[in-house]
Motif scaffolding. Structure first.
Motif, PDB file in Angstrom:
ATOM      1  N   TRP A 154       0.760  -1.010  -0.023  1.00 55.52           N
ATOM      2  CA  TRP A 154       0.192   0.105  -0.144  1.00 55.52           C
ATOM      3  C   TRP A 154       0.802   1.181   0.065  1.00 55.52           C
ATOM      4  O   TRP A 154       0.511   2.035  -0.778  1.00 55.52           O
ATOM      5  N   CYS A 155       1.868   1.324   0.699  1.00 58.72           N
ATOM      6  CA  CYS A 155       2.661   2.327   0.945  1.00 58.72           C
ATOM      7  C   CYS A 155       3.497   2.765  -0.401  1.00 58.72           C
ATOM      8  O   CYS A 155       3.588   3.662  -0.729  1.00 58.72           O
ATOM      9  N   ALA A 156       3.932   1.559  -0.864  1.00 59.76           N
ATOM     10  CA  ALA A 156       4.743   1.651  -2.326  1.00 59.76           C
ATOM     11  C   ALA A 156       3.804   2.310  -3.325  1.00 59.76           C
ATOM     12  O   ALA A 156       4.060   3.122  -4.213  1.00 59.76           O
ATOM     13  N   LEU A 157       2.715   1.682  -3.499  1.00 57.73           N
ATOM     14  CA  LEU A 157       1.594   2.167  -4.390  1.00 57.73           C
ATOM     15  C   LEU A 157       1.333   3.693  -4.137  1.00 57.73           C
ATOM     16  O   LEU A 157       1.265   4.552  -5.161  1.00 57.73           O
ATOM     17  N   ARG A 158       1.071   3.975  -2.931  1.00 61.04           N
ATOM     18  CA  ARG A 158       0.737   5.527  -2.597  1.00 61.04           C
ATOM     19  C   ARG A 158       1.850   6.233  -3.012  1.00 61.04           C
ATOM     20  O   ARG A 158       1.905   7.400  -3.483  1.00 61.04           O
ATOM     21  N   LEU A 159       3.234   6.090  -2.522  1.00 63.49           N
ATOM     22  CA  LEU A 159       4.389   6.709  -3.027  1.00 63.49           C
ATOM     23  C   LEU A 159       4.590   7.014  -4.407  1.00 63.49           C
ATOM     24  O   LEU A 159       5.220   7.902  -4.963  1.00 63.49           O
ATOM     25  N   ALA A 160       4.121   6.055  -5.114  1.00 66.64           N
ATOM     26  CA  ALA A 160       4.394   5.952  -6.757  1.00 66.64           C
ATOM     27  C   ALA A 160       3.529   7.131  -7.256  1.00 66.64           C
ATOM     28  O   ALA A 160       3.858   7.570  -8.278  1.00 66.64           O
ATOM     29  N   ARG A 161       2.582   7.424  -6.512  1.00 65.70           N
ATOM     30  CA  ARG A 161       1.464   8.655  -7.005  1.00 65.70           C
ATOM     31  C   ARG A 161       1.831   9.848  -6.122  1.00 65.70           C
ATOM     32  O   ARG A 161       1.404  10.835  -6.829  1.00 65.70           O
ATOM     33  N   GLN A 162       2.108   9.955  -5.106  1.00 70.78           N
ATOM     34  CA  GLN A 162       2.010  10.832  -4.240  1.00 70.78           C
ATOM     35  C   GLN A 162       3.049  11.183  -3.153  1.00 70.78           C
ATOM     36  O   GLN A 162       3.129  10.177  -2.311  1.00 70.78           O
ATOM     37  N   PRO A 163       3.949  11.921  -3.126  1.00 66.94           N
ATOM     38  CA  PRO A 163       5.159  11.753  -2.376  1.00 66.94           C
ATOM     39  C   PRO A 163       4.565  12.034  -1.024  1.00 66.94           C
ATOM     40  O   PRO A 163       3.749  12.972  -0.780  1.00 66.94           O
ATOM     41  N   SER A 164       5.164  11.376   0.075  1.00 63.62           N
ATOM     42  CA  SER A 164       4.485  11.882   1.546  1.00 63.62           C
ATOM     43  C   SER A 164       5.651  11.046   2.306  1.00 63.62           C
ATOM     44  O   SER A 164       6.124  10.005   2.399  1.00 63.62           O
ATOM     45  N   HIS A 165       6.311  11.944   3.146  1.00 62.26           N
ATOM     46  CA  HIS A 165       7.107  11.711   4.291  1.00 62.26           C
ATOM     47  C   HIS A 165       6.640  10.606   5.371  1.00 62.26           C
ATOM     48  O   HIS A 165       7.107   9.930   5.962  1.00 62.26           O
ATOM     49  N   THR A 166       5.340  11.142   5.587  1.00 66.70           N
ATOM     50  CA  THR A 166       4.648  10.299   6.462  1.00 66.70           C
ATOM     51  C   THR A 166       4.403   8.918   5.955  1.00 66.70           C
ATOM     52  O   THR A 166       4.689   7.991   6.771  1.00 66.70           O
ATOM     53  N   VAL A 167       3.881   8.748   4.918  1.00 66.67           N
ATOM     54  CA  VAL A 167       3.786   7.386   4.159  1.00 66.67           C
ATOM     55  C   VAL A 167       5.220   6.524   4.266  1.00 66.67           C
ATOM     56  O   VAL A 167       5.348   5.513   4.541  1.00 66.67           O
ATOM     57  N   ALA A 168       6.289   7.271   3.943  1.00 66.05           N
ATOM     58  CA  ALA A 168       7.884   6.895   3.957  1.00 66.05           C
ATOM     59  C   ALA A 168       7.963   6.194   5.531  1.00 66.05           C
ATOM     60  O   ALA A 168       8.717   5.166   5.290  1.00 66.05           O
ATOM     61  N   THR A 169       7.473   6.958   6.283  1.00 67.06           N
ATOM     62  CA  THR A 169       7.997   6.568   7.744  1.00 67.06           C
ATOM     63  C   THR A 169       7.166   5.189   8.086  1.00 67.06           C
ATOM     64  O   THR A 169       7.775   4.334   8.616  1.00 67.06           O
ATOM     65  N   GLY A 170       5.872   5.197   7.489  1.00 71.28           N
ATOM     66  CA  GLY A 170       4.805   4.124   7.995  1.00 71.28           C
ATOM     67  C   GLY A 170       5.720   2.912   7.275  1.00 71.28           C
ATOM     68  O   GLY A 170       5.623   1.867   7.776  1.00 71.28           O
ATOM     69  N   CYS A 171       5.988   3.070   6.093  1.00 67.50           N
ATOM     70  CA  CYS A 171       6.506   1.962   5.078  1.00 67.50           C
ATOM     71  C   CYS A 171       7.790   1.443   5.745  1.00 67.50           C
ATOM     72  O   CYS A 171       8.208   0.279   6.042  1.00 67.50           O
ATOM     73  N   GLY A 172       8.771   2.548   6.358  1.00 65.27           N
ATOM     74  CA  GLY A 172      10.047   1.962   7.057  1.00 65.27           C
ATOM     75  C   GLY A 172       9.594   1.049   8.274  1.00 65.27           C
ATOM     76  O   GLY A 172      10.380   0.133   8.744  1.00 65.27           O
ATOM     77  N   ALA A 173       8.587   1.519   9.002  1.00 60.97           N
ATOM     78  CA  ALA A 173       8.254   0.707  10.164  1.00 60.97           C
ATOM     79  C   ALA A 173       7.696  -0.680   9.933  1.00 60.97           C
ATOM     80  O   ALA A 173       8.176  -1.670  10.376  1.00 60.97           O
ATOM     81  N   LEU A 174       7.064  -0.794   8.902  1.00 60.95           N
ATOM     82  CA  LEU A 174       6.432  -1.998   8.401  1.00 60.95           C
ATOM     83  C   LEU A 174       7.659  -2.886   7.987  1.00 60.95           C
ATOM     84  O   LEU A 174       7.734  -4.097   8.167  1.00 60.95           O
ATOM     85  N   LEU A 175       8.754  -2.146   7.187  1.00 60.27           N
ATOM     86  CA  LEU A 175       9.717  -3.008   6.764  1.00 60.27           C
ATOM     87  C   LEU A 175      10.751  -3.311   7.903  1.00 60.27           C
ATOM     88  O   LEU A 175      11.435  -4.560   7.889  1.00 60.27           O
ATOM     89  N   GLY A 176      10.716  -2.583   9.044  1.00 58.81           N
ATOM     90  CA  GLY A 176      11.401  -3.053  10.069  1.00 58.81           C
ATOM     91  C   GLY A 176      10.833  -4.221  10.797  1.00 58.81           C
ATOM     92  O   GLY A 176      11.570  -5.116  11.134  1.00 58.81           O
ATOM     93  N   LEU A 177       9.564  -4.059  10.652  1.00 60.54           N
ATOM     94  CA  LEU A 177       8.870  -5.357  11.476  1.00 60.54           C
ATOM     95  C   LEU A 177       8.905  -6.595  10.541  1.00 60.54           C
ATOM     96  O   LEU A 177       9.062  -7.725  10.915  1.00 60.54           O
ATOM     97  N   LEU A 178       8.957  -6.429   9.271  1.00 65.02           N
ATOM     98  CA  LEU A 178       9.108  -7.554   8.433  1.00 65.02           C
ATOM     99  C   LEU A 178      10.924  -8.268   8.442  1.00 65.02           C
ATOM    100  O   LEU A 178      10.954  -9.374   8.253  1.00 65.02           O
ATOM    101  N   ALA A 179      11.617  -7.187   8.765  1.00 63.98           N
ATOM    102  CA  ALA A 179      12.893  -7.848   8.784  1.00 63.98           C
ATOM    103  C   ALA A 179      12.890  -8.839  10.191  1.00 63.98           C
ATOM    104  O   ALA A 179      13.833  -9.727   9.929  1.00 63.98           O
ATOM    105  N   LEU A 180      12.202  -8.507  11.229  1.00 64.41           N
ATOM    106  CA  LEU A 180      12.201  -9.482  12.033  1.00 64.41           C
ATOM    107  C   LEU A 180      11.369 -10.620  12.031  1.00 64.41           C
ATOM    108  O   LEU A 180      11.480 -11.516  12.657  1.00 64.41           O
TER     109      LEU A 180
END
Length: 412
Positions: A154-180
């Motif tokens: 969801w974050c990647a699809l949103r960022l492809a259309r609309q820049p957002s540092h908030t979405v990028a932050t959320g995406c980073g959080a999800l990726l951190g959880l996925l790494a674990l």
């Protein structure tokens, strides 16, 4: 505005009904399917119980970081802390995670360009997909991986259309959880990178969003890396990388999971384990890479076979004699799988669906498949990307319905 709000309320009502159908499927599985934890499930359970017992995170074989910690840490440990070692409570939490995935399918479909009908079809396709009910019975990391991976999409699809540092932050959080939770899901970093390249943002904004996402992901995963540095002497997410690479690349490899006892390392595995899990993983990694270098043609042929296994229809049988009900469920599973596969492939044939959002969905499928081409295949490993097929099926069916209506209107 009032009309739009009313339409949105109706959509959420339909989504609630679809989610209720998904919960009913999972409840039926809990009532009619008996399952005793085994294999990896025992490891995750031991990790959670040992943590709560004050022994640290240790699995059933005495390893400190062989398995990804996320599911045991974020799901099993809290449930066991609150309710004791209650498998029903875990399965109810898995059910809630499954409900979240149904909603995420709707939201991802929306970001992928689906209208009202396509979003609801995507949610319904996943809600009624039979393996969801069965795998919800397992103490398996996929129950947590699936919503996290859909969140990243969801974050990647949103960022492809609309820049957002908030979405990028959320995406980073999800990726951190996925790494674990599941390393294979980090293949979605490629999807995120491509989404940022497609973003209408400036180069500086893209770089800042990328750095922000990676920084948040590292902040979430770094405590576990530091723990492993102290406990086992290496800042790794887990120590099964070399083990899994060897199982998929050795003279006895088949493309599917095999026991290490079936490989040339079988007779000496116990002795190798005693050298420590980091050293054992590194040794197996080097042996796998040596085999690949010595047999490049066999490696490529095996990788292609793994891709075929990964997307093969679920025609396999279960253990023991199957009941009539199990045979029916398996037949319906095959039909559902083929429909979802057909829906995904169909997006390539519809000109109006050849756009960047659908391309990102295909990229996710390709990256996740590619990871398993390096290791080995278990059919359960395919489940985290099946919701993407549900989204693509929703897009296709909606396009077909729209085309039919256009044809009917022209005839009139």
């Amino acid at each position: 505005m009032i009309k739009h709000d009313a339409q949105q309320q109706r959509d959420w009502l339909w989504l609630a009904i679809i989610a209720g159908m998904g919960f009913a499927l999972r409840a039926a599985a809990m009532a009619g399917f008996q399952h005793v934890p085994q294999g990896d499930e025992l490891a995750y359970r031991s990790m959670a119980l040992n943590l709560l017992g004050g022994n640290g995170i240790v699995d059933s074989m005495g390893n400190h970081a062989m398995y990804n910690v996320g599911y045991a840490l974020f799901v099993l440990a809290p449930v066991f802390f609150l309710f004791g070692e209650d498998l029903l409570a875990v399965r109810l939490v898995n059910m809630c995670l499954g409900g979240a995935v149904i909603i995420l399918c709707y939201l991802v479909a929306k970001e992928a360009g689906a209208g009202r009908l396509g979003r609801l079809i995507a949610a319904a396709a996943w809600a009624l997909y039979l393996p969801n009910g069965i795998y919800g019975m397992y103490l398996a990391k996929e129950n947590l991986m699936i919503p996290l991976m859909l969140g990243v999409m969801w974050c990647a699809l949103r960022l492809a259309r609309q820049p957002s540092h908030t979405v990028a932050t959320g995406c980073g959080a999800l990726l951190g959880l996925l790494a674990l939770t599941g390393n294979a899901a980090l293949s979605l970093l490629v999807v995120l990178a491509w989404a940022l390249l497609l973003s209408p943002a400036s180069m500086a904004q893209r770089a800042s969003m990328a750095m922000l996402a990676l920084s948040v992901a590292l902040a979430i995963s770094s405590p576990w890396l530091l723990r492993n540095m102290q406990v086992i002497g290496a800042p790794v997410l887990n120590t099964n990388g070399g083990f899994n690479l060897y199982l998929g690349n050795n003279p006895a490899a088949t493309g599917m999971f095999i026991s290490i006892s079936e490989t040339p390392r079988g007779p000496t595995w116990d002795a190798l384990r005693k050298t420590g899990e980091v050293q054992a993983s590194e040794t197996l990694k080097q042996e796998a890479m040596s085999w690949v270098k010595a047999h490049p043609t066999a490696f490529l042929a095996l990788a292609a076979k793994k891709a075929a296994y990964f997307w093969a229809p679920p025609l396999h049988a279960g253990k023991g004699e199957a009941s009539a009900a199990e045979k029916l469920v398996r037949l319906l599973w095959v039909i559902q799988f083929l429909v979802l596969m057909g829906g995904a492939i169909g997006t390539l044939l519809i000109p109006r669906l050849r756009h960047r959002q659908v391309a990102l969905l295909w990229l996710a499928l390709a990256c996740y498949t590619g990871v398993h081409m390096l290791f080995y295949v278990i059919f359960r490993y395919r489940e985290p990307v099946m919701p993407i097929l549900a989204v693509m099926a929703g897009l296709l069916l909606e396009s077909l319905v729209a085309a039919r209506h256009q044809t009917a209107n022209r005839i009139q």
